[in-house]
Design a protein around this motif. Structure first.
Motif, PDB file in Angstrom:
ATOM      1  N   THR A 292       0.846  -1.194   0.000  1.00 53.63           N
ATOM      2  CA  THR A 292       0.000   0.000   0.000  1.00 53.63           C
ATOM      3  C   THR A 292       0.883   1.247   0.000  1.00 53.63           C
ATOM      4  O   THR A 292       2.108   1.177   0.153  1.00 53.63           O
ATOM      5  CB  THR A 292      -0.930   0.031   1.225  1.00 53.63           C
ATOM      6  OG1 THR A 292      -0.126   0.050   2.422  1.00 53.63           O
ATOM      7  CG2 THR A 292      -1.836  -1.191   1.240  1.00 53.63           C
ATOM      8  N   VAL A 293       0.239   2.406  -0.176  1.00 55.30           N
ATOM      9  CA  VAL A 293       0.958   3.681  -0.212  1.00 55.30           C
ATOM     10  C   VAL A 293       0.267   4.692   0.699  1.00 55.30           C
ATOM     11  O   VAL A 293      -0.905   4.524   1.072  1.00 55.30           O
ATOM     12  CB  VAL A 293       1.035   4.241  -1.648  1.00 55.30           C
ATOM     13  CG1 VAL A 293       1.898   3.350  -2.532  1.00 55.30           C
ATOM     14  CG2 VAL A 293      -0.371   4.398  -2.240  1.00 55.30           C
ATOM     15  N   VAL A 294       0.994   5.753   1.033  1.00 57.76           N
ATOM     16  CA  VAL A 294       0.442   6.852   1.823  1.00 57.76           C
ATOM     17  C   VAL A 294       0.780   8.155   1.118  1.00 57.76           C
ATOM     18  O   VAL A 294       1.673   8.206   0.259  1.00 57.76           O
ATOM     19  CB  VAL A 294       1.003   6.867   3.270  1.00 57.76           C
ATOM     20  CG1 VAL A 294       0.595   5.612   4.015  1.00 57.76           C
ATOM     21  CG2 VAL A 294       2.523   7.016   3.252  1.00 57.76           C
ATOM     22  N   VAL A 295       0.075   9.228   1.447  1.00 52.25           N
ATOM     23  CA  VAL A 295       0.311  10.536   0.828  1.00 52.25           C
ATOM     24  C   VAL A 295       1.715  11.031   1.162  1.00 52.25           C
ATOM     25  O   VAL A 295       2.173  10.943   2.307  1.00 52.25           O
ATOM     26  CB  VAL A 295      -0.737  11.554   1.300  1.00 52.25           C
ATOM     27  CG1 VAL A 295      -0.396  12.959   0.800  1.00 52.25           C
ATOM     28  CG2 VAL A 295      -2.127  11.162   0.824  1.00 52.25           C
ATOM     29  N   ASN A 296       2.398  11.528   0.153  1.00 56.73           N
ATOM     30  CA  ASN A 296       3.697  12.155   0.349  1.00 56.73           C
ATOM     31  C   ASN A 296       3.463  13.530   0.965  1.00 56.73           C
ATOM     32  O   ASN A 296       2.965  14.443   0.295  1.00 56.73           O
ATOM     33  CB  ASN A 296       4.421  12.281  -0.994  1.00 56.73           C
ATOM     34  CG  ASN A 296       5.838  12.817  -0.855  1.00 56.73           C
ATOM     35  OD1 ASN A 296       6.153  13.527   0.093  1.00 56.73           O
ATOM     36  ND2 ASN A 296       6.690  12.491  -1.814  1.00 56.73           N
ATOM     37  N   GLU A 297       3.813  13.696   2.213  1.00 55.17           N
ATOM     38  CA  GLU A 297       3.511  14.939   2.928  1.00 55.17           C
ATOM     39  C   GLU A 297       4.369  16.106   2.460  1.00 55.17           C
ATOM     40  O   GLU A 297       4.103  17.251   2.821  1.00 55.17           O
ATOM     41  CB  GLU A 297       3.686  14.732   4.436  1.00 55.17           C
ATOM     42  CG  GLU A 297       2.664  13.777   5.048  1.00 55.17           C
ATOM     43  CD  GLU A 297       1.227  14.260   4.872  1.00 55.17           C
ATOM     44  OE1 GLU A 297       1.027  15.497   4.773  1.00 55.17           O
ATOM     45  OE2 GLU A 297       0.318  13.413   4.822  1.00 55.17           O
ATOM     46  N   THR A 298       5.376  15.840   1.641  1.00 57.02           N
ATOM     47  CA  THR A 298       6.215  16.926   1.120  1.00 57.02           C
ATOM     48  C   THR A 298       5.541  17.635  -0.049  1.00 57.02           C
ATOM     49  O   THR A 298       5.552  18.866  -0.137  1.00 57.02           O
ATOM     50  CB  THR A 298       7.586  16.380   0.676  1.00 57.02           C
ATOM     51  OG1 THR A 298       8.233  15.750   1.787  1.00 57.02           O
ATOM     52  CG2 THR A 298       8.468  17.505   0.150  1.00 57.02           C
ATOM     53  N   THR A 299       4.957  16.857  -0.953  1.00 50.36           N
ATOM     54  CA  THR A 299       4.360  17.447  -2.156  1.00 50.36           C
ATOM     55  C   THR A 299       2.835  17.350  -2.197  1.00 50.36           C
ATOM     56  O   THR A 299       2.181  18.147  -2.867  1.00 50.36           O
ATOM     57  CB  THR A 299       4.922  16.762  -3.410  1.00 50.36           C
ATOM     58  OG1 THR A 299       4.751  15.342  -3.269  1.00 50.36           O
ATOM     59  CG2 THR A 299       6.393  17.060  -3.591  1.00 50.36           C
ATOM     60  N   GLY A 300       2.263  16.373  -1.496  1.00 46.39           N
ATOM     61  CA  GLY A 300       0.820  16.177  -1.537  1.00 46.39           C
ATOM     62  C   GLY A 300       0.002  17.399  -1.138  1.00 46.39           C
ATOM     63  O   GLY A 300      -0.905  17.819  -1.875  1.00 46.39           O
ATOM     64  N   PRO A 301       0.292  18.014   0.013  1.00 44.44           N
ATOM     65  CA  PRO A 301      -0.509  19.173   0.439  1.00 44.44           C
ATOM     66  C   PRO A 301      -0.526  20.306  -0.575  1.00 44.44           C
ATOM     67  O   PRO A 301      -1.546  20.963  -0.760  1.00 44.44           O
ATOM     68  CB  PRO A 301       0.176  19.595   1.743  1.00 44.44           C
ATOM     69  CG  PRO A 301       0.752  18.325   2.282  1.00 44.44           C
ATOM     70  CD  PRO A 301       1.234  17.581   1.067  1.00 44.44           C
ATOM     71  N   GLN A 302       0.602  20.555  -1.267  1.00 43.32           N
ATOM     72  CA  GLN A 302       0.616  21.636  -2.251  1.00 43.32           C
ATOM     73  C   GLN A 302      -0.290  21.304  -3.440  1.00 43.32           C
ATOM     74  O   GLN A 302      -0.988  22.178  -3.964  1.00 43.32           O
ATOM     75  CB  GLN A 302       2.031  21.916  -2.747  1.00 43.32           C
ATOM     76  CG  GLN A 302       2.079  23.095  -3.723  1.00 43.32           C
ATOM     77  CD  GLN A 302       3.477  23.395  -4.236  1.00 43.32           C
ATOM     78  OE1 GLN A 302       4.449  22.782  -3.799  1.00 43.32           O
ATOM     79  NE2 GLN A 302       3.582  24.347  -5.153  1.00 43.32           N
ATOM     80  N   VAL A 303      -0.284  20.041  -3.867  1.00 41.18           N
ATOM     81  CA  VAL A 303      -1.168  19.634  -4.958  1.00 41.18           C
ATOM     82  C   VAL A 303      -2.624  19.851  -4.564  1.00 41.18           C
ATOM     83  O   VAL A 303      -3.419  20.395  -5.344  1.00 41.18           O
ATOM     84  CB  VAL A 303      -0.917  18.155  -5.325  1.00 41.18           C
ATOM     85  CG1 VAL A 303      -1.981  17.653  -6.287  1.00 41.18           C
ATOM     86  CG2 VAL A 303       0.470  17.986  -5.934  1.00 41.18           C
ATOM     87  N   PHE A 304      -2.977  19.434  -3.365  1.00 37.50           N
ATOM     88  CA  PHE A 304      -4.357  19.601  -2.907  1.00 37.50           C
ATOM     89  C   PHE A 304      -4.725  21.077  -2.800  1.00 37.50           C
ATOM     90  O   PHE A 304      -5.841  21.479  -3.166  1.00 37.50           O
ATOM     91  CB  PHE A 304      -4.551  18.914  -1.545  1.00 37.50           C
ATOM     92  CG  PHE A 304      -4.204  17.448  -1.544  1.00 37.50           C
ATOM     93  CD1 PHE A 304      -4.328  16.679  -2.694  1.00 37.50           C
ATOM     94  CD2 PHE A 304      -3.750  16.822  -0.390  1.00 37.50           C
ATOM     95  CE1 PHE A 304      -4.012  15.329  -2.699  1.00 37.50           C
ATOM     96  CE2 PHE A 304      -3.432  15.475  -0.380  1.00 37.50           C
ATOM     97  CZ  PHE A 304      -3.557  14.723  -1.535  1.00 37.50           C
TER      98      PHE A 304
END
Length: 581
Positions: free
Chosen positions: A411-423
């Protein structure tokens, strides 16, 4: 059965009921004589048809002469003259130009994923046929999980769901046996408010998320709360324990902070029927493929796939990359871009046969929320989607990393480095592609507001108010102005009396040089500058008023900018032709 389907209508090919009007260059629906004629003009009452008996000396056909023969001893009354009804346009005949048809005549609605492709011929004409299409669409009441209506003048988010439920003949080799239909393929489609761009964000089915409590509407109309679960795969947000698409929408909001407004859902058959309807989709592979599990066989280079072969192409996990779901998502995105190009091609748009088949296949494949369940609403949605240029439709995936809690990576989890900026970019309606600002036809006086001398930033006095932007925006923009832009004579004035759709700057005539300087810093248009009166700031000095509207994109982001520097993402656009590897 609808009115058009009564009697022997099943023997009639719907495509044969569309004819080209040479004066308008568009196809128009011509119903059979037995069908209701209220929405489409029919032949003039009493007019002879081709093939009738020849006329007699008095101008009557043999048939009408027999009808006017009186009984012995009775005089034949003269035939009453009737006002002729409007005739249908006949190819080659000159006449009054008909009313202009809706722009929805040729509009297409596209969206989808490996098992969720949605294509709707919007407004092709004829009330009866549109009601027939509406009867094909299934709906789900998702309650407060989505919006209660579709609005044309706002940005919107549609969650596209492809389920792994095995329905239909020939689908035994796909999905999980006995599956109730999990969220196997998921794309969150964001369409910008100005329709200049769109983002299709794929959400991996193996993404670890928290599924919140979910209220569902049962068949008998009662409501049932399905308890949420933590640290589970995203695909369990649908089907598990009776969860519906509304639960998946709530899970997207929980995981990304982005609120889906509507959903569209389909299963495996959608890929087969839609690709067949358009006559196949062009795909490209770098290396020859022979996958015994999906039965996909393709030579290296370009090929055309449809039906079963198209489904195998988007479902295979063993022919590309490292045989994982993330690589399959990339192939699905490439396939979707190709499908979009095919549907917008002249070969499809000028063929009434393909358009009718496409409309039938798409609506039968669809399940949507009740707010967009009417064909008229789907038509409106289609017209809005049609405005987005393919070169500005970005395909990308939620940034993820392997789940650190697992020894065997599954499984995978959100990359907290880039994910928030995309959202954040999607929430703030910011494009992932560079979009040129459209030239606005402003009056000369409005455009002239930007021309002239500008004050130094340190001389600009302005108070900042929040008039519709997210909470805290005024303080964030103030910090940017003071720290980064050098506008030190600025202050926070709290919330505005009313919300505004667009950001405005009000200033007195003697503050025009300050207004131009601030407009340069913020990217304001001439229309956003409002000559008026100044107010007094906390030091008792005259100051301008900057009111942040709903178009505010974030501190430091120019209002005329359609894109900002994006994180390092693997992305593509709908106009690009790519080969799967």
């Amino acid at each position: 059965m609808d009115a058009q389907g009564r009697g022997r209508a099943d023997d009639v090919d719907p495509a044969d009921q569309w004819v080209l009007n040479p004066r308008t260059g568009e196809y128009e629906l011509r119903l059979s004589p037995s069908a209701p004629q209220s929405s489409v003009p029919g032949p003039r009452r009493g007019a002879p048809r081709s093939g009738d008996a020849s006329r007699d000396a008095g101008g009557n056909t043999a048939g009408t002469a027999r009808r006017r023969t009186a009984a012995p001893g009775r005089e034949v009354p003269p035939q009453r003259r009737r006002r002729p009804a409007p005739e249908e346009p006949v190819p080659g005949r000159r006449g009054r130009r008909p009313e202009k048809k809706s722009k929805g005549k040729r509009a297409l609605l596209w969206v989808g994923g490996s098992t969720a492709f949605v294509v709707l011929v919007a407004g092709v004409g004829g009330y009866v046929y549109l009601k027939h299409l509406e009867g094909n669409v299934s709906t789900t009441d998702v309650g407060s999980a989505g919006s209660s209506s579709f609005k044309k003048d706002e940005a919107f988010n549609i969650l596209i769901i492809g389920t792994d439920k095995r329905t239909g003949e020939g689908n035994e080799g796909y999905g999980d046996k006995g599956s109730v239909g999990h969220a196997d393929t998921n794309i969150l489609l964001h369409v910008s408010e100005d329709r200049s761009n769109a983002t299709a964000l794929s959400i991996p089915r193996d993404l670890i998320v928290d599924v919140p409590d979910c209220e569902t509407v049962q068949e008998d109309g009662t409501k049932k709360i399905i308890p949420g679960t933590s640290n589970v795969r995203f695909n369990t947000s649908l089907g598990e324990s009776g969860r519906d698409a509304g639960c998946t929408m709530r899970t997207v909001k929980e995981a990304t902070g982005i609120q889906p407004n509507h959903f569209m859902m389909a299963d495996f058959n959608a890929v087969k029927t839609l690709t067949t309807a358009v006559g196949g989709v062009d795909v490209c592979v770098e290396h020859a493929v022979d996958d015994p599990k999906s039965h996909l066989k393709l030579p290296a280079g370009e090929s055309k796939v449809e039906g079963e072969q198209a489904l195998a192409f988007v479902r295979t996990r063993h022919a590309f990359g490292n045989e994982g779901d993330l690589d399959r998502i990339k192939v699905q995105q490439q396939f979707l871009g190709s499908l979009m190009r095919k549907m917008s091609s002249s070969d499809t748009l000028t063929s009434p046969t393909k358009l009718v088949k496409l409309a039938e296949a798409a609506t039968k494949a669809l399940t949507v929320d009740k707010a967009i369940g009417k064909v008229g609403t789907l038509k409106d949605l289609a017209l809005e989607l049609k405005k987005v240029p393919p070169k500005n439709i970005t395909f990308t995936t939620v940034p993820v990393i392997d789940n650190p809690a697992e020894k065997v990576k599954a499984t995978v989890v959100v990359n907290e480095t880039t994910g928030p900026q995309v959202f954040d970019m999607i929430r703030n309606d910011i494009s992932f592609t560079e979009v040129k600002q459209k030239e606005k036809k402003e009056a000369a006086a409005v455009a002239a507001r930007l021309k002239g001398e500008q004050s130094e930033p340190s001389e600009v006095r302005v108070r900042v108010m929040n008039g519709g932007a997210p909470a805290g925006s005024a303080q964030q923009e103030l910090s940017y102005l003071q720290t980064d832009a050098g506008v030190t004579k600025s202050e926070n004035a709290g919330n505005a009396p009313a919300e505004l759709a667009k950001t405005t700057l009000e200033y007195a005539p003697d503050q025009a040089d300050q207004a131009r300087a601030l407009a340069e810093i913020l990217g304001l248009s001439g229309a956003a500058m409002k000559p008026g009166e100044s107010v007094t700031n906390s030091q008792g000095l005259p100051t301008m008023t900057l009111t942040l509207g709903k178009d505010f994109k974030g501190a430091g982001v120019k209002l005329d900018a359609k894109s900002i520097e994006t994180p390092d993402l693997d992305k593509s656009t709908a106009d690009q032709k790519q080969c799967a590897s």
